[in-house]
Enzyme design. Structure first.
Site, PDB file in Angstrom:
ATOM      1  N   CYS A  28       6.030   1.650  -3.318  1.00 22.68           N
ATOM      2  CA  CYS A  28       6.630   0.753  -4.297  1.00 22.68           C
ATOM      3  C   CYS A  28       6.377  -0.693  -3.883  1.00 22.68           C
ATOM      4  CB  CYS A  28       8.138   1.002  -4.395  1.00 22.68           C
ATOM      5  SG  CYS A  28       8.596   2.716  -4.716  1.00 22.68           S
ATOM      6  N   ARG A  76       1.326  -1.629  -7.134  1.00 26.18           N
ATOM      7  CA  ARG A  76       1.939  -0.760  -6.130  1.00 26.18           C
ATOM      8  C   ARG A  76       2.891   0.269  -6.753  1.00 26.18           C
ATOM      9  NH1 ARG A  76       1.756  -2.943  -0.854  1.00 26.18           N
ATOM     10  NH2 ARG A  76       3.598  -1.723  -0.337  1.00 26.18           N
ATOM     11  N   TRP A 110       7.013   3.439  -7.778  1.00 27.43           N
ATOM     12  CA  TRP A 110       6.099   4.569  -7.916  1.00 27.43           C
ATOM     13  C   TRP A 110       6.900   5.794  -7.539  1.00 27.43           C
ATOM     14  CZ3 TRP A 110       3.012   7.475  -4.071  1.00 27.43           C
ATOM     15  CH2 TRP A 110       2.028   8.275  -4.674  1.00 27.43           C
ATOM     16  N   ASN A 130      10.949   0.309  -0.127  1.00 27.85           N
ATOM     17  CA  ASN A 130       9.604   0.869  -0.157  1.00 27.85           C
ATOM     18  C   ASN A 130       9.483   1.815   1.021  1.00 27.85           C
ATOM     19  OD1 ASN A 130       6.832   1.349  -0.557  1.00 27.85           O
ATOM     20  ND2 ASN A 130       6.293  -0.325   0.832  1.00 27.85           N
ATOM     21  N   GLY A 131       9.088   3.051   0.763  1.00 29.37           N
ATOM     22  CA  GLY A 131       8.957   4.027   1.836  1.00 29.37           C
ATOM     23  C   GLY A 131       9.642   5.327   1.475  1.00 29.37           C
ATOM     24  N   THR A 148     -10.823   6.931  -0.327  1.00 32.49           N
ATOM     25  CA  THR A 148     -11.985   6.051  -0.310  1.00 32.49           C
ATOM     26  C   THR A 148     -12.330   5.605   1.107  1.00 32.49           C
ATOM     27  OG1 THR A 148     -11.783   5.261  -2.585  1.00 32.49           O
ATOM     28  CG2 THR A 148     -12.754   3.738  -0.997  1.00 32.49           C
ATOM     29  N   SER A 149     -11.330   5.329   1.921  1.00 32.72           N
ATOM     30  CA  SER A 149     -11.601   4.894   3.302  1.00 32.72           C
ATOM     31  C   SER A 149     -12.275   6.003   4.101  1.00 32.72           C
ATOM     32  CB  SER A 149     -10.301   4.455   3.978  1.00 32.72           C
ATOM     33  OG  SER A 149      -9.801   3.281   3.367  1.00 32.72           O
ATOM     34  N   SER A 171      -8.554   1.901   6.783  1.00 31.06           N
ATOM     35  CA  SER A 171      -7.576   1.801   5.699  1.00 31.06           C
ATOM     36  C   SER A 171      -7.690   0.435   5.057  1.00 31.06           C
ATOM     37  CB  SER A 171      -6.151   2.009   6.234  1.00 31.06           C
ATOM     38  OG  SER A 171      -5.173   1.652   5.280  1.00 31.06           O
ATOM     39  N   GLN A 172      -7.838   0.399   3.748  1.00 35.12           N
ATOM     40  CA  GLN A 172      -7.924  -0.874   3.042  1.00 35.12           C
ATOM     41  C   GLN A 172      -6.659  -1.686   3.252  1.00 35.12           C
ATOM     42  OE1 GLN A 172      -7.032  -3.808   0.276  1.00 35.12           O
ATOM     43  NE2 GLN A 172      -6.098  -1.834  -0.076  1.00 35.12           N
ATOM     44  N   THR A 182      -1.414   2.866   4.983  1.00 33.20           N
ATOM     45  CA  THR A 182      -1.434   4.236   4.482  1.00 33.20           C
ATOM     46  C   THR A 182      -0.655   5.146   5.427  1.00 33.20           C
ATOM     47  OG1 THR A 182      -3.628   3.761   3.598  1.00 33.20           O
ATOM     48  CG2 THR A 182      -2.942   6.065   3.643  1.00 33.20           C
ATOM     49  N   GLU A 219     -17.548   9.516  -3.257  1.00 30.08           N
ATOM     50  CA  GLU A 219     -16.846   8.323  -3.714  1.00 30.08           C
ATOM     51  C   GLU A 219     -17.079   8.062  -5.199  1.00 30.08           C
ATOM     52  OE1 GLU A 219     -14.592   4.778  -3.743  1.00 30.08           O
ATOM     53  OE2 GLU A 219     -14.577   6.618  -2.552  1.00 30.08           O
ATOM     54  N   LYS A 269     -14.057   7.935  -7.988  1.00 29.77           N
ATOM     55  CA  LYS A 269     -13.784   6.818  -8.893  1.00 29.77           C
ATOM     56  C   LYS A 269     -13.616   7.308 -10.335  1.00 29.77           C
ATOM     57  CE  LYS A 269     -13.241   3.635  -6.207  1.00 29.77           C
ATOM     58  NZ  LYS A 269     -12.517   4.666  -5.476  1.00 29.77           N
ATOM     59  N   GLU A 309     -10.208   9.244 -10.566  1.00 32.99           N
ATOM     60  CA  GLU A 309      -8.935   8.545 -10.458  1.00 32.99           C
ATOM     61  C   GLU A 309      -8.672   7.545 -11.575  1.00 32.99           C
ATOM     62  OE1 GLU A 309      -8.543   6.408  -6.769  1.00 32.99           O
ATOM     63  OE2 GLU A 309     -10.579   5.660  -6.830  1.00 32.99           O
ATOM     64  N   HIS A 352     -25.354  27.546  -3.003  1.00 35.12           N
ATOM     65  CA  HIS A 352     -24.303  28.424  -2.498  1.00 35.12           C
ATOM     66  C   HIS A 352     -23.051  28.369  -3.380  1.00 35.12           C
ATOM     67  CE1 HIS A 352     -26.805  29.018   1.004  1.00 35.12           C
ATOM     68  NE2 HIS A 352     -26.908  27.705   1.127  1.00 35.12           N
ATOM     69  N   LYS A 379      -1.491   1.926  -5.271  1.00 29.61           N
ATOM     70  CA  LYS A 379      -2.308   1.496  -4.145  1.00 29.61           C
ATOM     71  C   LYS A 379      -1.518   1.546  -2.839  1.00 29.61           C
ATOM     72  CE  LYS A 379      -6.018  -1.835  -3.494  1.00 29.61           C
ATOM     73  NZ  LYS A 379      -7.059  -0.968  -4.028  1.00 29.61           N
TER      74      LYS A 379
END
Length: 674
Positions: free
Chosen positions: A2, A33, A103, A130-131, A367-368, A412-413, A417, A545, A549, A552, A568, A669
Site C-alpha cells: 500500500c 502502490r 492494495w 503498509n505491510g 522482472t528482476s 529488486s527495482q 520486495t 520478460e 509484460k 501483467e 517436449h 508495484k
C-alpha cells in the site's frame, strides 16, 4: 502493498482545503502502490469544553474512506464536507493529516477495509499501514476478549485497537502516558513487516511513525531563509530544538515528497519518529530494553526532479518510461565506464571477496529475476564463477543451501520486495557475501546488503517495470566486467562489451522507432486469447520478460518458453491461429532458432520473428511470417534491445484492449507482502 502519506504543518497557517489537496496529491503520487481503495483523516473544528468556558478541546478526527481509485475518494470527500457544512477555508497554524491508498491483502476492497483504520467510536487512535501483521489473529482474539468489536477484515485494525487498549490501561492505573510510549508498547506486540503512522486526538497536532521491514521516508521543508535551512538540513538534531515554521511529510515513497522538498531521512527498522511541537525526535526501539535510545542522523538530499513524476507529453507512465530508456541507460553507465575500465564505487572494496566465491547466486522475483537470468550467461563467461538462479520465494520455501563461500546477488527495482528481503536475511544468517542491485537509494535492500550497485534509472511509476529491467541488465554487465577484469583470457571480449555498452543508448533510440510498427502488430493480435514467445541462450530471459509484460498489463495469456524445449510438449499447441513470437537475432543460437522457425512453419504456425537488421530473408525466406528487425549489438547486450519491441507491444495491446496500462488488475508495484 500500500501507499501511506502524512502531512504536518507547524507555525504556518494552512487552510483545510490546502491540507486536503496536499494529502490527495500525496496519494496520487502513490497510487501505483495500490488503487482498490483509499482514505484520509483530518482534524475537525475544536469543540468548546463546556458552556461556561472559552477553552476548547479536540474533536474526533474526520475520517473519509472510499472504494476505488483516488479520484473516487476526492469526489466523496468534497461531497461529504459540503453536506456537513465543513469550513474548508478555516486555517490551522498546526495540523496533522494522514492518508492511505490500498492494495487489498486482507478483505475485499470496501470502505470498511480501507485505511485509516480506527480504534472505534471517537477515532481515538487512527493508523495507516503498509505491510502485513502476521500475528493479527491472536491479537484480535485477545482484544475481542477485552470487549473490542471489529468492523473490518483487515490485519491492520488490531493496531489502533491495541493502541487504545494500552492507553486505557495506563489511564485506569492513574498513569500519564506519552504517545511514543503507547506506540512503543504496540510495536512490542506486533509481528510481521510494517510501516505505520499514528494519529490521535489524545495527542493533538502530533504524529508518530515507525517501521519494520517496509519503507518509510520523512521529508522536511523548513520555511526559513536559505542559509538557515542549510544548517538545519545538515543534522536532524537541529530539528529537535527549533520551533521555526516548517512542513513535515511521511511517505512510503520518495516520489510523493519530491514536489515539496528534497530533504529527507530514510527511517530505519525499529525506529520511532515522533513529531511534536514542530520538533522531530527519533527513538530506536529495542525489545530487550524498556527505554528506547535517542538517535541522531543526517538528512539526505534527494536527486530526483519533479519532472520524473509527471507524464509530460506521454499518455501513460509506462509509455514514458519505455521511451526514457536511452536516458536511463546513459545515467546507469555515467561515470562508470572509463576508457577500457569499469568503476563501481559500491563494489570496489569487495571485489576480491567476490572473485574468491565458490559460486554466485542471483536472487529476485518477477522482472528482476528475468533481468538476472539475462545477465547469467556473460556473468559466468567473464567471471569464471558458476552462477545459479533462485526465485526468492522458492529459495525460502525449500530453505535451499546458502554457504559462507557464496556471493548472493539480490535484484529488486524497489529494494523493498518482501520475498527478496526475507531471502536476504536468510543469506546473511548463513554468512554469504550479499550484494544489492536496486533502483532505490535508501531502500531496505540497499541498507542491508554488504555492497551493491544503484542502477540509477530514475523514478519508475508504471507498475510494469520497463526501464529498470534494461538498466538492471546493464548494471549487472558492468558488475561482471568489474569482477572479471583480472582475467587476461577475456580482455578482447571485455573491450567489445564495453564498446557495445557505449553504443547502447543510440541503438535503443533506433529500436524505439518501431513504435508504430508494434502498434500495428498489437492491432492484429487484439482478439487473440494467447501468445507464445520462444527464446534461447541470451534471449530466453527476453522471452520470459516479454510474455510477462503482455500478461501483467494486457491481461492476455502469454508464455515465455525455452525454444530448446519446444519439442517436449509446447509443439502440440501450434496451429494457424496461435500467434508465436520467435526471437532469432544473431548470436551462437541463431542457427538453432532458424530450425525452430522451420519446424513451426511446417506446422502452419502463425509466426512473428524478431531478427537482426538485414536477416529477414534468412529467417523467413518464404515471406510467410511477420518480421521485426532490430539493430545488432554485442550478443550479450542484445536482450536490452530485443525486449523493447515486446514492451511496446504490451503497451499498445493494453491500450487497444481498453485496460489501464499503469494500474493493471490485481497488481501493484514493489510488493511488500508475502
Amino acid at each position: 502493498m500500500c501507499g501511506i502519506f502524512a502531512y504536518l504543518n507547524y507555525n504556518v497557517a494552512r487552510e483545510r482545503r490546502h491540507i486536503l489537496e496536499v494529502l490527495f496529491n500525496g496519494l496520487r503520487r502513490l497510487e501505483y502502490r495500490g488503487y482498490d481503495s483509499s482514505g484520509i483523516a483530518i482534524d475537525a473544528d475544536p469543540t468548546p469544553a463546556d458552556s461556561s468556558s472559552s477553552s476548547s478541546s479536540p474533536s474526533p478526527p474526520m475520517v473519509f474512506r472510499q472504494e476505488g481509485k483516488i479520484e473516487s475518494l476526492v469526489g466523496s470527500v468534497y461531497r461529504e464536507v459540503d453536506a456537513a457544512d465543513v469550513d474548508l477555508e478555516r486555517a490551522f497554524l498546526v495540523h496533522a493529516g494522514i492518508a492511505h491508498t490500498r492494495w487489498a491483502t486482507h478483505g475485499v476492497p470496501a470502505p470498511r477495509n480501507s485505511h485509516p483504520q480506527s480504534s472505534g467510536g471517537g477515532n481515538e487512535f487512527l493508523v495507516v499501514h503498509n505491510g502485513i501483521i502476521t500475528n493479527y489473529e491472536v491479537l484480535k482474539e485477545t482484544l475481542i476478549r477485552h470487549g473490542f468489536t471489529f468492523e473490518s477484515e483487515t490485519d491492520t485494525e488490531v493496531i489502533p485497537k491495541l493502541a487504545k487498549f494500552v492507553y486505557d490501561k495506563a489511564c485506569e492505573g492513574g498513569q500519564s502516558v506519552t504517545f511514543s510510549q503507547v506506540v512503543k508498547e504496540v510495536m512490542r506486540q506486533l509481528e510481521g513487516a510494517y510501516a505505520l503512522i499514528f494519529k490521535s486526538p489524545h495527542y493533538p497536532n502530533e504524529l508518530i511513525a515507525c517501521k519494520r521491514g517496509s519503507t518509510l521516508i520523512l521529508g522536511v521543508k523548513e520555511l526559513t531563509d536559505e542559509k538557515s535551512c542549510a544548517t538545519l538540513y545538515h543534522d536532524v538534531k537541529a530539528l529537535t530544538k527549533n520551533g521555526e515554521p516548517k512542513e513535515l511529510f511521511f511517505s512510503s515513497d520518495l516520489c510523493a515528497i519530491v514536489e515539496h522538498t528534497k530533504n529527507y531521512l530514510s527511517i530505519e527498522d525499529n525506529e520511532v519518529v515522533h513529531i511534536k511541537d514542530g520538533c522531530v525526535s527519533i527513538l530506536k526501539f529495542d525489545y530487550g530494553k524498556e527505554t528506547p535510545a535517542s538517535v541522531q542522523r543526517a538528512l539526505s538530499v534527494l536527486e530526483m526532479e519533479v519532472e520524473q513524476i509527471k507524464k509530460g507529453k506521454y499518455d501513460h507512465f509506462m509509455q514514458k518510461e519505455i521511451h526514457e530508456q536511452p536516458h536511463s541507460l546513459t545515467t546507469t553507465m555515467r561515470g562508470r565506464l572509463k576508457d577500457s575500465n569499469v568503476v563501481l564505487g559500491g563494489l570496489k572494496d569487495h571485489l576480491r571477496t567476490i572473485r574468491h566465491s565458490r559460486r554466485i547466486v542471483f536472487i529476485g522475483c518477477g522482472t528482476s529475476y528475468n533481468a538476472a537470468l539475462a545477465a547469467r550467461p556473460f556473468f559466468e563467461e567473464l567471471s569464471g564463477i558458476p552462477v545459479t538462479m533462485e526465485i526468492a520465494s522458492d529459495l525460502l520455501d525449500r530453505q535451499g543451501p546458502i554457504y559462507r563461500e557464496d556471493t548472493a546477488v539480490f535484484v529488486s527495482q524497489s529494494g523493498e520486495t518482501a520475498d527478496t528481503l526475507i531471502a536476504l536475511e536468510y543469506a546473511l544468517e548463513n554468512g554469504a557475501m550479499c550484494v544489492g542491485i536496486t533502483n532505490t537509494v535508501g531502500s531496505t535492500l540497499a541498507r542491508k546488503t554488504h555492497c551493491g550497485v544503484h542502477i540509477n534509472a530514475g523514478c519508475e511509476i508504471g507498475v510494469a517495470s520497463t526501464k529498470a529491467y534494461t538498466s538492471q541488465i546493464v548494471a549487472m554487465s558492468m558488475m561482471a566486467l568489474a569482477i572479471g577484469d583480472d582475467r587476461i583470457s577475456t580482455q578482447s571480449r571485455r573491450a567489445a562489451i564495453i564498446n557495445g555498452l557505449s553504443e547502447l543508448p543510440n541503438k535503443v533510440r533506433e529500436v524505439l522507432k518501431l513504435d508504430s510498427e508494434m502498434r500495428d502488430l498489437a492491432e492484429s493480435l487484439i482478439d487473440s486469447e494467447s501468445l507464445l514467445v520462444f527464446g534461447r541462450g541470451y534471449n530466453y530471459a527476453t522471452a520470459l520478460e516479454g510474455a510477462l509484460k503482455v500478461k501483467e498489463v494486457a491481461l492476455m495469456h502469454s508464455e515465455g518458453m525455452l525454444a530448446g524445449e519446444m519439442k517436449h510438449g509446447p509443439l502440440a499447441l501450434v496451429d494457424e491461429t496461435l500467434p508465436i513470437i520467435v526471437i532469432a537475432t544473431r548470436d551462437a543460437c541463431f542457427s538453432k532458432q532458424q530450425s525452430v522457425i522451420q519446424q513451426l512453419h511446417a506446422r502452419k504456425g502463425r509466426l512473428i520473428v524478431m531478427c537482426s537488421e538485414g536477416d529477414a530473408t534468412s529467417v523467413c525466406p518464404s515471406g510467410s511470417c511477420r518480421v521485426i528487425e532490430v539493430p545488432q549489438s554485442e550478443d550479450c547486450l542484445q536482450p536490452v534491445l530485443n525486449i523493447i519491441p515486446l514492451q511496446l507491444l504490451a503497451y499498445h495491446l493494453t491500450v487497444l484492449r481498453g485496460y489501464d496500462v499503469d494500474q493493471p488488475r490485481n497488481l501493484a508495484k514493489s510488493v511488500t507482502t508475502q
